[in-house]
Design a protein around this motif. Structure first.
Motif, PDB file in Angstrom:
ATOM      1  N   ASP A  46       0.839  -1.196   0.000  1.00  0.00           N
ATOM      2  CA  ASP A  46       0.000   0.000   0.000  1.00  0.00           C
ATOM      3  C   ASP A  46       0.876   1.248   0.000  1.00  0.00           C
ATOM      4  OD1 ASP A  46      -2.421  -1.358   0.083  1.00  0.00           O
ATOM      5  OD2 ASP A  46      -2.750  -1.047   2.231  1.00  0.00           O
ATOM      6  N   ASP A  47       0.384   2.317  -0.605  1.00  0.00           N
ATOM      7  CA  ASP A  47       1.023   3.621  -0.499  1.00  0.00           C
ATOM      8  C   ASP A  47       0.403   4.301   0.714  1.00  0.00           C
ATOM      9  OD1 ASP A  47       2.793   5.641  -1.315  1.00  0.00           O
ATOM     10  OD2 ASP A  47       1.203   6.700  -2.381  1.00  0.00           O
ATOM     11  N   LEU A  48       1.118   4.255   1.826  1.00  0.00           N
ATOM     12  CA  LEU A  48       0.578   4.661   3.118  1.00  0.00           C
ATOM     13  C   LEU A  48       0.714   6.167   3.308  1.00  0.00           C
ATOM     14  CD1 LEU A  48      -0.669   3.194   5.536  1.00  0.00           C
ATOM     15  CD2 LEU A  48       1.587   3.166   6.577  1.00  0.00           C
ATOM     16  N   VAL A  49      -0.341   6.790   3.832  1.00  0.00           N
ATOM     17  CA  VAL A  49      -0.342   8.223   4.132  1.00  0.00           C
ATOM     18  C   VAL A  49      -0.407   8.374   5.646  1.00  0.00           C
ATOM     19  CG1 VAL A  49      -1.521  10.426   3.766  1.00  0.00           C
ATOM     20  CG2 VAL A  49      -1.577   8.668   1.965  1.00  0.00           C
ATOM     21  N   VAL A  50       0.595   9.061   6.223  1.00  0.00           N
ATOM     22  CA  VAL A  50       0.673   9.168   7.681  1.00  0.00           C
ATOM     23  C   VAL A  50       1.087  10.569   8.113  1.00  0.00           C
ATOM     24  CG1 VAL A  50       1.351   6.734   7.910  1.00  0.00           C
ATOM     25  CG2 VAL A  50       3.112   8.503   7.895  1.00  0.00           C
ATOM     26  N   HIS A  51       0.755  10.881   9.349  1.00  0.00           N
ATOM     27  CA  HIS A  51       1.404  11.938  10.126  1.00  0.00           C
ATOM     28  C   HIS A  51       2.228  11.211  11.181  1.00  0.00           C
ATOM     29  CE1 HIS A  51       0.296  15.964   8.951  1.00  0.00           C
ATOM     30  NE2 HIS A  51      -0.974  15.609   8.798  1.00  0.00           N
ATOM     31  N   TYR A  52       3.336  11.814  11.586  1.00  0.00           N
ATOM     32  CA  TYR A  52       4.188  11.109  12.550  1.00  0.00           C
ATOM     33  C   TYR A  52       5.049  12.091  13.326  1.00  0.00           C
ATOM     34  CZ  TYR A  52       7.964  12.224   9.441  1.00  0.00           C
ATOM     35  OH  TYR A  52       8.854  12.930   8.692  1.00  0.00           O
ATOM     36  N   LEU A  53       5.500  11.623  14.472  1.00  0.00           N
ATOM     37  CA  LEU A  53       6.521  12.289  15.259  1.00  0.00           C
ATOM     38  C   LEU A  53       7.552  11.246  15.611  1.00  0.00           C
ATOM     39  CD1 LEU A  53       6.426  14.933  17.922  1.00  0.00           C
ATOM     40  CD2 LEU A  53       7.282  12.700  18.642  1.00  0.00           C
ATOM     41  N   GLY A 121      22.964   2.910  17.135  1.00  0.00           N
ATOM     42  CA  GLY A 121      22.461   2.179  18.289  1.00  0.00           C
ATOM     43  C   GLY A 121      21.256   2.810  18.959  1.00  0.00           C
ATOM     44  N   ASP A 122      20.830   3.990  18.508  1.00  0.00           N
ATOM     45  CA  ASP A 122      19.677   4.649  19.133  1.00  0.00           C
ATOM     46  C   ASP A 122      18.385   3.871  18.884  1.00  0.00           C
ATOM     47  OD1 ASP A 122      20.966   6.787  20.308  1.00  0.00           O
ATOM     48  OD2 ASP A 122      20.294   8.281  18.837  1.00  0.00           O
ATOM     49  N   THR A 123      17.575   3.757  19.943  1.00  0.00           N
ATOM     50  CA  THR A 123      16.205   3.280  19.804  1.00  0.00           C
ATOM     51  C   THR A 123      15.342   4.471  19.415  1.00  0.00           C
ATOM     52  OG1 THR A 123      16.469   1.495  21.394  1.00  0.00           O
ATOM     53  CG2 THR A 123      14.227   2.311  21.057  1.00  0.00           C
ATOM     54  N   LEU A 124      14.477   4.253  18.425  1.00  0.00           N
ATOM     55  CA  LEU A 124      13.608   5.311  17.921  1.00  0.00           C
ATOM     56  C   LEU A 124      12.189   5.061  18.382  1.00  0.00           C
ATOM     57  CD1 LEU A 124      14.899   5.320  14.238  1.00  0.00           C
ATOM     58  CD2 LEU A 124      15.783   6.622  16.194  1.00  0.00           C
ATOM     59  N   VAL A 125      11.488   6.127  18.750  1.00  0.00           N
ATOM     60  CA  VAL A 125      10.079   6.019  19.114  1.00  0.00           C
ATOM     61  C   VAL A 125       9.294   6.918  18.176  1.00  0.00           C
ATOM     62  CG1 VAL A 125       8.359   6.347  20.915  1.00  0.00           C
ATOM     63  CG2 VAL A 125      10.652   5.524  21.514  1.00  0.00           C
ATOM     64  N   PHE A 126       8.285   6.351  17.566  1.00  0.00           N
ATOM     65  CA  PHE A 126       7.413   7.100  16.661  1.00  0.00           C
ATOM     66  C   PHE A 126       5.981   7.000  17.154  1.00  0.00           C
ATOM     67  CE2 PHE A 126      10.923   6.047  13.828  1.00  0.00           C
ATOM     68  CZ  PHE A 126      11.104   7.223  13.096  1.00  0.00           C
ATOM     69  N   VAL A 127       5.258   8.106  17.022  1.00  0.00           N
ATOM     70  CA  VAL A 127       3.795   8.073  17.076  1.00  0.00           C
ATOM     71  C   VAL A 127       3.353   8.317  15.654  1.00  0.00           C
ATOM     72  CG1 VAL A 127       1.712   9.157  17.954  1.00  0.00           C
ATOM     73  CG2 VAL A 127       3.698   8.868  19.468  1.00  0.00           C
ATOM     74  N   VAL A 128       2.568   7.381  15.112  1.00  0.00           N
ATOM     75  CA  VAL A 128       2.158   7.431  13.724  1.00  0.00           C
ATOM     76  C   VAL A 128       0.640   7.441  13.649  1.00  0.00           C
ATOM     77  CG1 VAL A 128       2.283   6.281  11.487  1.00  0.00           C
ATOM     78  CG2 VAL A 128       4.237   6.133  13.050  1.00  0.00           C
ATOM     79  N   ASP A 129       0.094   8.453  12.975  1.00  0.00           N
ATOM     80  CA  ASP A 129      -1.333   8.494  12.679  1.00  0.00           C
ATOM     81  C   ASP A 129      -1.518   8.005  11.250  1.00  0.00           C
ATOM     82  OD1 ASP A 129      -1.997   9.591  15.155  1.00  0.00           O
ATOM     83  OD2 ASP A 129      -1.938  11.658  14.421  1.00  0.00           O
ATOM     84  N   ILE A 130      -2.216   6.885  11.091  1.00  0.00           N
ATOM     85  CA  ILE A 130      -2.415   6.299   9.763  1.00  0.00           C
ATOM     86  C   ILE A 130      -3.628   6.987   9.133  1.00  0.00           C
ATOM     87  CG2 ILE A 130      -2.810   4.187   8.471  1.00  0.00           C
ATOM     88  CD1 ILE A 130      -1.542   2.671  10.879  1.00  0.00           C
ATOM     89  N   VAL A 131      -3.325   7.909   8.239  1.00  0.00           N
ATOM     90  CA  VAL A 131      -4.370   8.744   7.632  1.00  0.00           C
ATOM     91  C   VAL A 131      -5.133   7.973   6.561  1.00  0.00           C
ATOM     92  CG1 VAL A 131      -4.792  10.875   6.347  1.00  0.00           C
ATOM     93  CG2 VAL A 131      -3.037  10.832   8.148  1.00  0.00           C
ATOM     94  N   GLY A 132      -4.406   7.206   5.764  1.00  0.00           N
ATOM     95  CA  GLY A 132      -5.073   6.465   4.686  1.00  0.00           C
ATOM     96  C   GLY A 132      -4.056   5.803   3.782  1.00  0.00           C
ATOM     97  N   VAL A 133      -4.541   5.300   2.663  1.00  0.00           N
ATOM     98  CA  VAL A 133      -3.659   4.761   1.648  1.00  0.00           C
ATOM     99  C   VAL A 133      -3.962   5.478   0.342  1.00  0.00           C
ATOM    100  CG1 VAL A 133      -3.315   2.499   2.717  1.00  0.00           C
ATOM    101  CG2 VAL A 133      -5.221   2.832   1.152  1.00  0.00           C
ATOM    102  N   GLY A 134      -2.899   5.675  -0.435  1.00  0.00           N
ATOM    103  CA  GLY A 134      -3.049   6.393  -1.701  1.00  0.00           C
ATOM    104  C   GLY A 134      -3.444   5.466  -2.818  1.00  0.00           C
TER     105      GLY A 134
END
Length: 134
Positions: A46-53, A121-134
């Protein structure tokens, strides 16, 4: 025992703020659905559309789409983004807000992204809002 994960403020579509526990980052991928959407399931390809931090574990915010005011889109589940996104977002429902804790071996590994202040070596944390698919 469940890994201790950061808490995220805000609801879908709002820029979140992360509060980190006084604990070490999980060694493996952790996926926490903060709010479940009612859309279709995200499928590989899918072509995913998101907002993220994105923020390093107990560190600084290195990127977010909320301040830019525009979502991003990319193919998911096909190796176009870091493995933690491919593994953590495929199978989620559109309209969901998902927290991902991504260990470096599923993120940017030992190289990091020095320009973004991400060390190897950094651990990454994301908050992802899944807006839709293109």
């Amino acid at each position: 025992m469940t890994a201790q994960l950061p808490e995220a403020t805000g609801s879908f579509g709002e820029k979140p703020t992360l509060t980190f526990p006084d604990a070490a980052a999980p060694a493996e991928l952790e996926v926490l659905v903060l709010s479940r959407g009612d859309g279709d399931l995200v499928e590989a390809g899918d072509d995913l559309v998101v907002h993220y931090l994105g923020q390093t574990w107990a560190g600084h915010v290195f990127d977010n789409s909320y301040d830019r005011g525009s979502s991003i889109n990319f193919p998911i589940g096909v190796g176009s983004v870091i493995a933690g996104w491919d593994e953590g977002l495929v199978g989620q429902q559109i309209g969901s807000r998902v927290l991902l804790s991504i260990p470096s071996h599923l993120g940017y590994g030992d190289r990091g992204v020095p320009a973004a202040g991400i060390k190897g070596g950094d651990t990454l944390v994301f908050v992802v809002d899944i807006v839709g698919v293109g």
